[in-house]
Scaffold this motif. Structure first.
Motif, short mmCIF file in Angstrom:
data_model
loop_
_atom_site.label_atom_id
_atom_site.label_comp_id
_atom_site.label_asym_id
_atom_site.label_seq_id
_atom_site.Cartn_x
_atom_site.Cartn_y
_atom_site.Cartn_z
N ILE A 163 115.27 -95.85 -52.15
CA ILE A 163 115.40 -95.73 -53.60
C ILE A 163 115.64 -97.11 -54.18
O ILE A 163 116.38 -97.92 -53.62
CB ILE A 163 116.57 -94.80 -53.93
N THR A 175 118.45 -105.15 -58.50
CA THR A 175 119.14 -106.45 -58.50
C THR A 175 119.93 -106.69 -57.21
O THR A 175 120.33 -107.82 -56.94
CB THR A 175 120.08 -106.59 -59.71
N ASP A 176 120.16 -105.64 -56.46
CA ASP A 176 120.71 -105.83 -55.11
C ASP A 176 119.60 -105.71 -54.07
O ASP A 176 119.41 -106.59 -53.25
CB ASP A 176 121.79 -104.77 -54.80
C1 LIG Z 1 122.63 -112.66 -60.89
C2 LIG Z 1 123.36 -111.45 -60.44
C3 LIG Z 1 124.69 -111.31 -60.76
C4 LIG Z 1 125.39 -110.20 -60.35
N1 LIG Z 1 126.70 -110.10 -60.69
C5 LIG Z 1 127.42 -109.03 -60.28
C6 LIG Z 1 128.78 -108.90 -60.63
O1 LIG Z 1 129.33 -109.75 -61.33
N2 LIG Z 1 129.46 -107.82 -60.20
C7 LIG Z 1 128.84 -106.85 -59.45
O2 LIG Z 1 129.51 -105.87 -59.10
N3 LIG Z 1 127.56 -106.95 -59.09
C8 LIG Z 1 126.82 -108.01 -59.49
N4 LIG Z 1 125.52 -108.12 -59.13
C9 LIG Z 1 124.93 -107.10 -58.23
C10 LIG Z 1 124.13 -105.99 -58.88
O3 LIG Z 1 123.64 -106.35 -60.13
C11 LIG Z 1 124.85 -104.69 -58.99
O4 LIG Z 1 125.42 -104.26 -57.80
C12 LIG Z 1 123.92 -103.60 -59.55
O5 LIG Z 1 124.73 -102.65 -60.14
C13 LIG Z 1 123.01 -102.89 -58.57
O6 LIG Z 1 122.29 -101.90 -59.28
P1 LIG Z 1 120.71 -101.80 -59.22
O7 LIG Z 1 120.33 -100.70 -60.11
O8 LIG Z 1 120.10 -103.10 -59.51
O9 LIG Z 1 120.56 -101.41 -57.71
P2 LIG Z 1 119.33 -101.57 -56.71
O10 LIG Z 1 119.23 -102.96 -56.27
O11 LIG Z 1 118.14 -100.93 -57.29
O12 LIG Z 1 119.86 -100.69 -55.54
C14 LIG Z 1 120.97 -101.06 -54.78
C15 LIG Z 1 121.16 -100.06 -53.65
O13 LIG Z 1 121.50 -98.81 -54.19
C16 LIG Z 1 120.59 -97.82 -53.82
N5 LIG Z 1 120.45 -96.93 -54.95
C17 LIG Z 1 120.17 -97.25 -56.23
N6 LIG Z 1 120.25 -96.16 -57.01
C18 LIG Z 1 120.58 -95.13 -56.22
C19 LIG Z 1 120.79 -93.75 -56.44
N7 LIG Z 1 120.71 -93.20 -57.66
N8 LIG Z 1 121.12 -92.98 -55.38
C20 LIG Z 1 121.23 -93.51 -54.15
N9 LIG Z 1 121.04 -94.79 -53.88
C21 LIG Z 1 120.71 -95.60 -54.91
C22 LIG Z 1 119.34 -98.56 -53.43
O14 LIG Z 1 118.59 -97.85 -52.50
C23 LIG Z 1 119.91 -99.82 -52.85
O15 LIG Z 1 120.31 -99.61 -51.53
C24 LIG Z 1 124.76 -109.21 -59.56
C25 LIG Z 1 123.43 -109.34 -59.24
C26 LIG Z 1 122.72 -110.44 -59.67
C27 LIG Z 1 121.29 -110.57 -59.32
#
Ligand SMILES: Cc1cc2nc3c(=O)[nH]c(=O)nc-3n(C[C@H](O)[C@H](O)[C@H](O)COP(=O)(O)OP(=O)(O)OC[C@H]3O[C@@H](n4cnc5c(N)ncnc54)[C@H](O)[C@@H]3O)c2cc1C
Lengths: 297, 1035
Positions: free
Chosen positions: A28, A33-34
């Motif tokens: 998924i 962003t992760d």
């Molecule tokens: C420049 C930058 C700065 C950041 N700063 C911070 C910060 O200050 N603090 C912080 O906490 N994080 C930070 N992050 C990390 C990141 O943005 C967060 O953790 C973000 O919330 C991940 O969400 P996403 O939707 O992008 O996840 P994705 O990258 O799409 O997914 C992450 C993981 O979750 C799984 N997943 C996603 N949605 C679901 C779902 N509904 N059910 C089951 N599994 C799922 C995916 O399979 C994957 O394994 C940063 C990232 C970047 C690039």
């Protein structure tokens, strides 16, 4: 190696049946962003397909429902930060989501991804935890989807590992609407050199009795303070037992949190001793703010 | 392949593309909208920001299929979203190089970025404009804090953000009122026609519209892509390379290794010690060393194939500490060198050091450490090589092997490529692409020769684009140093002696290490007169990344040690730190520790005075209390603390507001202009005048964002009396422009500026000669102004009156060393119609007379002497004083720079707008050096692998600034100018650590300041921190 297929399902059923079909070859993606960074940086094995859950209808909804605030797993940090509902009922979550990355990241990064990524210091996760949030786990049983609510902490296994199986996803989160005389807050300490994650983040929620001085409910979340997001339960007990929420109670709660937390030194990020100090600093900042909000409510 | 439907800038597209594409790639490579930049591929820098359905996103990691059925807005479409409400246009004189309509067609953000100098290298500019647009769309009148919140994770390495914030505010005003406010700039001397004005950079409009072409923006037909395999080990012999699996992949053309190099195997700017591919006799000596180049049909395929190349290594012992590297028995990196791992022992000997210390009443000795740091220019290295004979449908014919690259030293690239390929220099052409920042990091050759070799082998254009990760791993960094320095002073403050020992970690290859550490050494007495000095520096080879040029060129490091010791001496003497500096400050007539007598242009005392006055005037007024108190408006919570230095020195006393303590700190610095040390230093420029009335100035110096092109245009326009817009500039082309020398050592304004000025002046004299014949007057009375050439009747009258020697008279009224035009202008006499012709006609006359409209001028800077021979080590120095007001959070150890007051003596402001940009950008880069930046290697392997692990200052680090410009002219400089590029980032780091000491009584002997260590030191009553906590843990 990039993925060969990118799916944009319209429903949870569709997403999970696809996911099951790939039997581990797909994952998924929400904001990416992760996950995408991990793939780009070679920290994640190559995948055949990505299944984008942000196209699922209403998976990004934020609503009040029967005593709960319900947040779809695909709600973005930006949406949460801006939501009047969440600002009112869960200030700690709004505050924790508002500091993640910059606006471009918050516009796509979802709360579901933040939790599923399962880092003990993830900001949104810490915010949710202090609000006693529950997570809705949706499971594909081969023919249909079944969803159950369970405590948020139950889905974490260890740093970067959640308990979700290859036929499961997060559908939503929920936390109780703000009780009378209740308030919450979040704060964190960052390191100016490297790494986006905080050295330490703390969120707290308190509910006061009619006198406005005694706690009838208290929750404190700290990260990173162990392999999974951490509830400072011993501090919570102290706050609940305190005749008034005064300096003495605060200092005892800090002491308890410092003892209970499993702090460690992370290389080039923070020393154990520093984190120990920061528990105190952040609790001194966050708890009074939560109490003041509770008194104002 | 799946189909993607999306609308970009109002145009609908249907594309069959691989599922794994990112939006940025679709925009750039499928749709050719190259205004969207890719800086990091990790959502870190914001250069790729575009707007999808109204929300800004980082398109570099945004899966293209996420954009299915969306509306995307990119920099190319921004202008069209703006409907000018038809308000009156109020264009400033400085904007005259573009027509009113050219400017008015831009979005107000674009206009404001142009006028406020908010674009320098321009690589980040599209991202900034897109991100700022989302703010202005929602908020017509944002505050500074709202702007900073919006631009928090959008990074700029050039501007220091000051002009960006101002531009966003100006754009908002324009959108509200129709009026675009002009930038507020420091006071400076009266401008000439062009010199000294705030003329926006000539390429500004291209940069704000996304049209500027950086190397990766070139898409040649049939282009191949090269990906570089780098060593897994910091020190290893390459036993064999098996590329069969990679070659078996369809679409992989070749895998090039050392065996394929037809020419010399090694290269280098100073020493030929660096193999183009490690192998054979030349082991890999750091993990950035290239071993092979995979050439394939796509970039992705080339990178996939890279993983299939198997290398058999013999791992060798590693040395990663410069002190260890000098010990007997240490692993030796270059067995063919005479002195083991010693690259160079550099010595300064001045006066009688023993007598110096014997005469001292106080002696202070400390050991300082500075880290390896990274340039983090936003554009990763990219070279595109096109084989000889290639006729491209888009970019035309190429008669010789041509390399498109943004490089700081085009001619050195040409020579190194030719050497490696074993072909004559003349068979190679370096054609500059717009460069997205350099700061010293694009002096050594990167992928230029790999791309060239691949183009030779395959007969097709080949692009070698580095990922950010690769860029970090590969290119030379700022030297980590260990500096033990001992300073002696008399009771009255007179400095009697400085003894210092420096270790510089030059890493695996010489690069410019020797030169950098020489500069660190010769500047290790600071900008002060010192009775005696004994300085020894050891530049060492290790298995870390090579270290070379980085803005400040070694002086950044020694200045930190020198200026920290100055404050310690002041404290030991109970003397005001400004007074101590003033007492010893260099001035005209003084002698440096290398034996150079300073003859002119030493504005240090003026700088000190400006800064001192400004911070003395700084009062904790109501406004400040409100601001510093962050809402806690009760003045009682603000108190003067017991100062660690004497109470009488209240300028530097700490002030407590809640948990934060504020204090000022000060530091001074100086930096040479030009190569110096006996190196022949010259630049050549060619001017050509055209019958259209225009002129072009050409030199192969590098434009990397600093606005050299604006400087060259201004000098040329000034001398030829042309409007600024009528001069075009051609830089960085080894076929079309003569050699301007390396763009380093803050030398180009002086060197290429002089070459341009003197070329243009010689052309003017040539034209004066021809027109003098035509009008039958002495040549000196022919004047050039605003595109006209005419007989200056007033001068002629003076000449005719026979009043003494007319040459003298002319000289009086038009001091030739300066501009002739400003004086003519002030005469303001009617111009005789009959004896006035247009510049265009003047050029025609010139050509009719059989004279060439083209002229080359080779400018030689004044001779310098090698170190140790006495005399002029350098032909000029710039000076600066920085004061920083920092806050230290006593609960968390967090340090913030709240305010900076600076003064820079740069001789003369050629362009006050870009000068200010250099100052602001340099200061913020120096803040990074003090507080945030650290490129970490562990046993020769980078811990810092991604941009997310290397924090350069963001917009939230930007302090309030007050910058003074001191113009103490130097006789030989163009209009009196000397360099500014480096000095602006030098004194700020020690000013910050001095301020931290003044605030909380803890002295940081190591950079960057670590909040963790600082807090624990405060808690434990430790007064000095000499290591970062990470180092302490490693022990
Ligand atoms: C420049 C930058 C700065 C950041 N700063 C911070 C910060 O200050 N603090 C912080 O906490 N994080 C930070 N992050 C990390 C990141 O943005 C967060 O953790 C973000 O919330 C991940 O969400 P996403 O939707 O992008 O996840 P994705 O990258 O799409 O997914 C992450 C993981 O979750 C799984 N997943 C996603 N949605 C679901 C779902 N509904 N059910 C089951 N599994 C799922 C995916 O399979 C994957 O394994 C940063 C990232 C970047 C690039």
């Amino acid at each position: 190696m990039r993925w060969q297929a990118y799916h944009t399902p319209q429903s949870v059923d569709e997403a999970l049946s696809l996911l099951s079909q790939y039997a581990g070859g797909a994952q998924i993606v929400a904001g990416g962003t992760d996950l995408i960074l991990d793939m780009q940086q070679g920290n994640h094995s190559a995948l055949q397909a990505l299944i984008d859950v942000t196209t699922i209808r209403d998976l990004d909804q934020i609503r009040e429902d029967n005593g709960w605030i319900v947040i779809g797993a695909a709600a973005t940090h930006a949406a949460i930060e801006a939501s009047p509902l969440i600002r009112h009922h869960g200030a700690a979550l709004a505050e924790s989501c508002s500091v993640v990355g910059g606006p471009q990241v918050r516009n796509v990064a979802t709360i579901g991804g933040n939790v599923a990524h399962a880092l003990p210091a993830a900001d949104g996760t810490i915010g949710l935890l202090a609000l006693n949030a529950e997570v809705q786990v949706c499971t594909w049983n081969g023919a249909a989807v079944e969803c159950t609510w369970q405590p948020l902490l139950s889905i974490f296994v260890g740093p970067g590992k959640n308990r979700l199986a290859a036929n499961q996803m997060i559908g939503a989160f929920r936390f109780p609407v703000r009780a009378l005389r209740s308030g919450s807050a979040f704060d964190r300490i960052m390191r100016p050199q490297g790494v986006a994650l905080p050295i330490l983040g703390v969120a707290a929620q308190v509910t006061l009795d009619e006198s406005g001085r005694r706690a009838v409910a208290a929750s404190i979340a700290v990260g990173p303070a162990g392999p999974i997001p951490f509830r400072a339960t011993e501090s919570e007990t102290i706050l609940l037992g305190a005749p008034t929420l005064d300096e003495t109670a605060l200092e005892r709660a800090i002491d308890a949190a410092q003892r209970q937390a499993e702090l460690r030194t992370s290389k080039h990020r923070a020393s154990k001793e520093y984190r120990h100090e920061m528990i105190a600093v952040l609790l001194r900042r966050v708890l009074p703010k939560a109490v003041a909000r509770a008194q104002a409510a | 392949m799946p189909t993607l439907n999306l609308t970009v800038n109002g145009v609908a597209h249907t594309l069959d593309i691989p599922a794994g594409r990112f939006l940025a790639e679709v925009l750039r490579y499928d749709l050719g909208l190259t205004g969207t930049k890719i800086g990091c591929n990790e959502a870190e820098c914001g250069a790729c920001t575009v707007i999808v359905n109204g929300r800004s996103v980082n398109s570099c990691i945004y899966p293209a299929f996420k954009a299915q059925n969306t509306e995307v807005l990119t920099i190319e479409g921004v202008a069209a979203t703006w409907q000018s409400p038809n308000l009156p246009i109020s264009q400033s004189q400085e904007m005259e190089q573009w027509s009113d309509s050219e400017i008015e067609e831009l979005h107000p953000l674009q206009q404001a970025f142009v006028q406020h100098g908010a674009t320098q290298c321009g690589f980040c500019t599209p991202g900034f404009i897109m991100q700022a647009k989302t703010l202005l769309d929602a908020n017509p009148d944002p505050t500074d804090d709202e702007i900073k919140h919006c631009l928090k994770d959008t990074y700029c390495r050039c501007t220091g953000y000051v002009s960006i914030v101002n531009a966003v505010k100006a754009a908002a005003e324009k959108m509200r009122t129709g009026h675009l406010p002009e930038p507020v700039l420091p006071d400076h001397v009266e401008p000439l026609m062009h010199i000294g004005r705030a003329i926006p950079r000539p390429d500004a409009v291209e940069k704000v519209t996304g049209k500027a072409m950086y190397a990766d923006d070139y898409q040649f037909a049939n282009m191949l892509y090269g990906a570089t395999l780098r060593s897994e080990h910091p020190h290893a012999r390459i036993l064999s390379i098996d590329a069969s699996a990679a070659l078996a992949l369809p679409g992989v053309h070749c895998v090039l290794t050392q065996k394929d190099i037809p020419g010399e195997l090694r290269h280098g700017l100073v020493e030929y010690d660096w193999p183009a591919f490690a192998g054979g006799d030349y082991p890999a000596r750091y993990v950035g060393d290239p071993i092979a180049l995979v050439v394939a049909e796509s970039d992705e395929l080339a990178h996939d194939a890279l993983r299939l190349v198997k290398v058999d290594y013999e791992v060798l012992p590693v040395v990663t500490d410069p002190v260890m590297a000098r010990q007997p028995g240490a692993p030796v990196l270059h067995p063919d060198r005479p002195d083991g791992n010693l690259l160079k022992h550099i010595k300064v000997r001045h006066g009688d050091i023993e007598a110096g210390f014997a005469a001292a009443d106080v002696i202070v000795e400390r050991t300082y450490r500075t880290p390896m740091t990274e340039h983090a220019f936003l554009e990763p290295e990219c070279s595109v090589a096109v084989p000889a004979g290639w006729n491209d449908p888009r970019y035309g014919p190429h008669d010789k092997l041509t390399i498109y690259v943004g490089s700081q030293i085009p001619y050195a690239d040409r020579d190194q490529v030719a050497r490696c390929l074993g072909i004559p220099k003349e068979a190679v052409r370096i054609k500059g692409a717009v460069m997205g920042g350099g700061f010293g990091g694009k002096e050594d050759i990167a992928g230029q020769f790999h791309a060239a070799l691949a183009a030779q082998v395959t007969g097709r254009p080949v692009k070698v684009l580095y990922t950010r990760e690769e860029s970090l791993r590969f290119h030379p960094k700022r030297h980590a140093t260990i500096i033990r320095i001992k300073t002696g002073a008399k009771r009255d403050g007179t400095l009697t002696a400085v003894e210092a020992e420096l270790y510089g970690d030059s890493g695996a290859y010489a690069s410019l290490g020797e030169k950098v550490m020489t500069r660190a050494t010769t500047h290790a007495t600071g900008p002060y007169v010192v009775g005696s000095a004994k300085i020894d520096c050891y530049a060492m080879y290790t298995n870390n990344a090579p270290c070379g040029a980085f803005r400040g060129f070694g002086v950044t490091q020694s200045a930190f040690a020198v200026e920290s010791n100055m404050d310690l001496v002041a404290e030991a003497l109970g003397m005001d730190p400004i007074e101590l500096r003033r007492k010893n400050a260099m001035r005209v007539g003084a002698m440096t520790a290398t034996g150079q007598v300073l003859r002119d242009s030493v504005g240090l005392l003026t700088c000190l005075e400006k800064v001192e006055n400004e911070i003395r005037d700084w009062r904790l007024g109501d406004w400040e209390i409100g601001r510093l108190g962050e809402g806690k408006n009760d003045a009682a919570s603000i108190s003067n603390l017991q100062s660690p230095i004497s109470q009488s020195l209240n300028l530097f006393n700490p002030i407590r507001v809640g948990a934060k303590v504020y204090a000022w700190g000060i530091a001074a610095g100086y930096k040479n202009t030009g190569l110096g040390g006996g190196a022949p230093d010259k630049a050549e420029a060619e001017v050509e005048v055209f019958p259209t009335g225009r002129a072009e100035i050409r030199t192969s110096s590098a434009e990397m964002g600093q606005n050299l092109i604006g400087v060259l245009a201004a000098c040329t326009a000034e001398e030829l009396g042309l409007p600024f817009r009528d001069v075009s500039v051609l830089v960085m082309d080894t076929d079309l422009a003569p050699d301007g020398g390396p763009t380093t050592a803050s030398r180009q304004t002086y060197l290429s500026g002089n070459a341009a000025r003197l070329a243009a002046r010689s052309m003017r004299e040539r034209m004066q000669g021809v027109l003098a014949e035509k009008f039958d007057v002495p040549p000196e009375v022919i004047a050039f102004h605003e595109g006209l050439a005419y007989v200056d009747e007033a001068r002629l009258a003076k000449v005719k009156s026979g009043n003494g020697d007319w040459r003298l008279e002319i000289g009086d009224s038009a001091p030739d060393a300066q501009s002739p035009i400003s004086n003519l202008q002030s005469l303001n006499l009617p111009i005789s119609q009959s004896r006035t012709i247009s510049f265009a006609d003047a050029v025609k006359t010139l050509i009719d007379e059989g004279r060439s409209p083209k002229l080359r001028y080779e400018y030689w800077a004044p001779k310098t002497q090698p170190l140790g021979t006495g005399g002029d080590m350098h032909f000029g120095f710039s000076y600066a004083v920085h004061a920083a007001l920092v806050s230290v959070d006593t609960e968390t150890g967090e340090v913030a720079v709240e305010r900076v007051v600076s003064a820079h003596d740069i001789g003369r402001a050629i362009n006050i707008l870009s000068l200010t940009g250099q100052i602001e950008g340099g200061i913020v880069m120096g803040i990074g050096n003090a507080l945030t930046e650290h490129y970490i290697e562990e046993n020769g392997r980078p811990w810092t692998q991604h941009l997310g692990q290397y924090k350069m200052p963001g917009i939230k680090h930007m302090p309030e600034m007050r910058n003074f410009v001191v113009e103490d002219p130097t006789a030989e400089g163009p209009y009196g100018a000397k360099g500014v590029g480096e000095i602006s980032s030098i004194p700020i780091s020690p000013a910050i650590t001095n301020a931290i000491y003044n605030a909380v009584g803890v002295r940081c002997l190591a950079l960057p300041v670590d909040q963790d260590a600082l807090l624990l030191a405060m808690k434990r009553g430790v007064r000095e921190i000499d290591r970062r906590w990470g180092d302490a843990l490693e022990r």
